[in-house]
Design a protein around this motif. Structure first.
Motif, mmCIF file in Angstrom:
data_model
loop_
_atom_site.group_PDB
_atom_site.id
_atom_site.type_symbol
_atom_site.label_atom_id
_atom_site.label_comp_id
_atom_site.label_asym_id
_atom_site.label_seq_id
_atom_site.Cartn_x
_atom_site.Cartn_y
_atom_site.Cartn_z
ATOM 1 N N THR A 62 -2.325 0.831 6.388
ATOM 2 C CA THR A 62 -1.389 1.419 7.341
ATOM 3 C C THR A 62 -1.948 1.341 8.756
ATOM 4 O O THR A 62 -1.225 1.010 9.699
ATOM 5 C CB THR A 62 -1.067 2.871 6.953
ATOM 6 O OG1 THR A 62 -0.533 2.883 5.621
ATOM 7 C CG2 THR A 62 -0.073 3.495 7.911
ATOM 8 N N GLN A 65 -1.385 -1.858 10.428
ATOM 9 C CA GLN A 65 -0.008 -2.013 10.921
ATOM 10 C C GLN A 65 0.221 -1.249 12.223
ATOM 11 O O GLN A 65 1.029 -1.660 13.060
ATOM 12 C CB GLN A 65 0.984 -1.528 9.866
ATOM 13 C CG GLN A 65 0.948 -2.319 8.590
ATOM 14 C CD GLN A 65 1.694 -1.619 7.454
ATOM 15 O OE1 GLN A 65 2.370 -0.614 7.660
ATOM 16 N NE2 GLN A 65 1.554 -2.148 6.252
ATOM 17 N N VAL A 66 -0.485 -0.133 12.390
ATOM 18 C CA VAL A 66 -0.313 0.732 13.559
ATOM 19 C C VAL A 66 -0.996 0.157 14.797
ATOM 20 O O VAL A 66 -0.480 0.262 15.902
ATOM 21 C CB VAL A 66 -0.854 2.152 13.238
ATOM 22 C CG1 VAL A 66 -1.030 2.985 14.492
ATOM 23 C CG2 VAL A 66 0.064 2.856 12.249
ATOM 24 N N ARG A 134 3.894 7.457 9.107
ATOM 25 C CA ARG A 134 3.966 6.466 8.020
ATOM 26 C C ARG A 134 3.398 6.992 6.687
ATOM 27 O O ARG A 134 3.755 6.474 5.641
ATOM 28 C CB ARG A 134 3.198 5.201 8.423
ATOM 29 C CG ARG A 134 3.913 4.402 9.489
ATOM 30 C CD ARG A 134 2.990 3.309 10.044
ATOM 31 N NE ARG A 134 3.656 2.416 10.969
ATOM 32 C CZ ARG A 134 3.904 2.692 12.241
ATOM 33 N NH1 ARG A 134 3.561 3.843 12.752
ATOM 34 N NH2 ARG A 134 4.516 1.803 13.006
ATOM 35 N N ARG A 138 2.503 10.493 1.271
ATOM 36 C CA ARG A 138 2.050 9.319 0.503
ATOM 37 C C ARG A 138 0.584 9.409 0.115
ATOM 38 O O ARG A 138 0.149 8.679 -0.761
ATOM 39 C CB ARG A 138 2.285 8.053 1.314
ATOM 40 C CG ARG A 138 3.771 7.818 1.559
ATOM 41 C CD ARG A 138 4.035 6.566 2.344
ATOM 42 N NE ARG A 138 3.609 5.391 1.581
ATOM 43 C CZ ARG A 138 3.407 4.208 2.137
ATOM 44 N NH1 ARG A 138 3.559 4.041 3.435
ATOM 45 N NH2 ARG A 138 3.040 3.179 1.387
#
Length: 139
Positions: A62, A65-66, A134, A138
């Motif tokens: 993640t 992606q950030v 995000r 999760r």
């Protein structure tokens, strides 16, 4: 830590080379294979560590992606050859940040601990907000 020619163990060196290749290609799909089953991630924005390879992989994938304009600048190797500190810079949205990844490898070369420190506070806040958006629910 030393900036001298302290070598990483061969197994850790192979894992680090694979990590750098993933970051260059922006494809972290092979990351789970680099992590010990009981790997731990320490975040600059969370109070408690995240444990287990699945959680660590999700967080690092993640983060990839950030971040934009991500680049490593220096590598410092511990005297025992089982840890590195990687200095980096990146952007999160319109905020620029600098940080370090502190990675400890097991005897088999797998990543057992990954800790991130980031500055300035505005960069930490932007990173926390982007990751939280995000990852909430999760991990």
């Amino acid at each position: 830590m030393s900036t001298a020619a302290t070598p990483l163990s061969p197994a850790a060196e192979a894992t680090l080379a694979a990590w750098h290749a993933m970051i260059r290609s922006r494809d972290t799909s092979g990351l789970p294979a680099l992590l010990a089953p009981d790997a731990v991630f320490r975040s600059p924005v969370a109070h408690k560590p995240y444990a287990g390879a699945p959680a660590v992989a999700l967080i690092l994938q993640t983060a990839e992606q950030v971040f934009s304009n991500f680049a490593y600048h220096r590598t410092l190797v511990s005297e025992d050859g089982h840890s590195v500190v990687l200095e980096f810079s990146a952007d999160v949205g319109d905020k620029s940040l600098k940080g370090i990844d502190m990675i400890r490898f097991g005897a088999d070369g797998k990543i057992v601990e990954f800790e991130v420190m980031v500055r300035p506070a505005s960069g930490v806040q932007a990173l926390g907000e982007a990751m939280g958006a995000r990852l909430t629910g999760r991990v």
